[in-house]
Scaffold this motif. Structure first.
Motif, short mmCIF file in Angstrom:
data_model
loop_
_atom_site.label_atom_id
_atom_site.label_comp_id
_atom_site.label_asym_id
_atom_site.label_seq_id
_atom_site.Cartn_x
_atom_site.Cartn_y
_atom_site.Cartn_z
N UNK A 46 0.86 -1.17 0.00
CA UNK A 46 0.00 0.00 0.00
C UNK A 46 0.90 1.23 0.00
N UNK A 47 0.73 2.10 -0.99
CA UNK A 47 1.63 3.26 -1.13
C UNK A 47 0.84 4.55 -0.95
N UNK A 48 1.48 5.52 -0.32
CA UNK A 48 0.84 6.82 -0.09
C UNK A 48 1.84 7.91 -0.45
N UNK A 49 1.45 8.79 -1.35
CA UNK A 49 2.33 9.88 -1.77
C UNK A 49 1.99 11.11 -0.94
N UNK A 50 3.00 11.66 -0.29
CA UNK A 50 2.80 12.78 0.64
C UNK A 50 3.05 14.13 -0.03
N UNK A 51 2.05 14.98 0.02
CA UNK A 51 2.20 16.37 -0.43
C UNK A 51 2.55 17.21 0.80
N UNK A 52 3.84 17.20 1.15
CA UNK A 52 4.24 17.99 2.31
C UNK A 52 4.39 19.46 1.93
N UNK A 53 4.30 20.32 2.94
CA UNK A 53 4.39 21.75 2.69
C UNK A 53 5.79 22.15 2.20
N UNK A 54 5.84 23.14 1.33
CA UNK A 54 7.11 23.64 0.80
C UNK A 54 7.21 25.14 1.07
N UNK A 55 8.35 25.72 0.72
CA UNK A 55 8.55 27.16 0.90
C UNK A 55 7.59 27.92 0.00
N UNK A 56 6.98 28.98 0.52
CA UNK A 56 6.11 29.81 -0.31
C UNK A 56 6.95 30.49 -1.39
N UNK A 57 6.54 30.32 -2.63
CA UNK A 57 7.30 30.89 -3.74
C UNK A 57 6.39 31.05 -4.95
N UNK A 58 6.81 31.86 -5.93
CA UNK A 58 5.99 32.04 -7.14
C UNK A 58 5.76 30.71 -7.86
N UNK A 59 4.73 30.65 -8.66
CA UNK A 59 4.39 29.45 -9.41
C UNK A 59 5.31 29.34 -10.62
N UNK A 60 6.57 29.05 -10.34
CA UNK A 60 7.59 28.98 -11.39
C UNK A 60 8.54 27.86 -11.04
N UNK A 61 8.63 26.86 -11.89
CA UNK A 61 9.46 25.68 -11.59
C UNK A 61 10.93 26.04 -11.45
N UNK A 62 11.35 27.15 -12.02
CA UNK A 62 12.76 27.53 -11.95
C UNK A 62 13.06 28.44 -10.76
N UNK A 63 12.06 28.80 -10.00
CA UNK A 63 12.27 29.71 -8.88
C UNK A 63 12.93 28.98 -7.71
N UNK A 64 13.93 29.59 -7.13
CA UNK A 64 14.59 29.04 -5.96
C UNK A 64 14.99 30.19 -5.05
N UNK A 65 14.39 30.31 -3.87
CA UNK A 65 14.70 31.42 -2.96
C UNK A 65 16.19 31.51 -2.68
N UNK A 66 16.69 32.74 -2.57
CA UNK A 66 18.12 32.94 -2.35
C UNK A 66 18.59 32.29 -1.06
N UNK A 67 17.74 32.30 -0.01
CA UNK A 67 18.14 31.68 1.25
C UNK A 67 18.37 30.18 1.06
N UNK A 68 17.55 29.57 0.18
CA UNK A 68 17.69 28.14 -0.06
C UNK A 68 18.95 27.85 -0.85
N UNK A 69 19.31 28.71 -1.78
CA UNK A 69 20.54 28.52 -2.55
C UNK A 69 21.76 28.58 -1.63
N UNK A 70 21.74 29.45 -0.65
CA UNK A 70 22.85 29.54 0.30
C UNK A 70 22.92 28.28 1.14
#
Length: 235
Positions: A46-70
């Motif tokens: 039995x498999x369950x895929x979890x949609x866990x919360x992520x960092x709030x960011x624009x709806x852009x697959x290429x977006x990566x917050x600067x704090x996360x890059x550091x």
């Protein structure tokens, strides 16, 4: 969570919660989530895929917050040094860990309804999802999964002596975490906790179920064999 159930006469009572990767910014929901879940059900899991919360960011697959890059730069520097060290949590990771704990609680609450053995609830994660899985594996004993799968991510120290069995898979040419797999395996074995490591020559980061014509293509089969060896696929 999205629930994927095997045929009733094929279910073996084992459950796996899947945490896709995405850098705690997005989720690779299909490639590292639902596609993996569907394959697991073929083996009675039995498999369950979890949609866990992520960092709030624009709806852009290429977006990566600067704090996360550091944060990633710090993680990569430590991994490349080859020196085991406790790694600070990513921004957004605490919320993901809360969601992981809630997911485990929910699965245990519905175990009878879903035909699950509560002693056979595992948690696997990819990239950022692997960090989440590792957090749960070394955290509060009452909230630990029965086993974990850590795929190209999850560098965490220290590991308790009663950590759950771990299946670890990574690629040697991973540009982000080149030594993560070996450090994880060493940390588990240092305290004599059960662990198995598969380090592929090629595969990069995020190989998932993408066919690359490399040995990393076979990680799923090897994970299934590991589960079979641990009697997790028996009725």
């Amino acid at each position: 969570m999205e629930l994927f159930r095997p045929c009733a006469d094929h279910s073996n009572g084992t459950a796996v919660i899947i945490a896709p990767g995405g850098g705690f910014v997005g989720l690779s929901y299909e490639a590292e989530g639902t596609a993996v879940a569907r394959k697991l059900t073929k083996y009675g899991v039995t498999a369950l895929v979890l949609k866990y919360r992520t960092i709030r960011s624009p709806d852009d697959a290429m977006h990566m917050p600067s704090v996360h890059m550091k944060e990633m730069e710090t993680i990569m520097a430590r991994a490349k040094s080859g020196i085991p060290a406790e790694v600070p949590l990513f921004a957004g990771e605490p919320h993901a860990v809360e969601d992981g704990r809630r997911a485990l609680t929910l699965v245990h609450q519905h175990a009878a309804e879903w035909g699950i053995n509560p002693r056979r609830v595992g948690f696997i994660g990819f990239s950022s999802g692997a960090f989440l899985a590792a957090d749960l594996a070394i955290g509060d004993k009452a909230a630990r999964p029965a086993f974990v799968g850590l795929f190209y991510g999850g560098l965490r120290m220290p590991v308790p002596i009663d950590a759950p069995p771990a299946f670890i898979a990574a690629a040697a040419d991973d540009p982000y975490l080149p030594n993560d797999g070996t450090i994880l395996y060493t940390a588990w074995r240092k305290v004599k906790a059960s662990a198995e490591l598969h380090l592929y020559e090629h595969g990069g980061h995020g190989f998932g179920l993408i066919a690359r014509r490399d040995t990393s293509d076979h990680w799923f089969d090897e994970f299934i064999w590991w589960m079979q060896a641990r009697s997790l696929l028996k009725q």
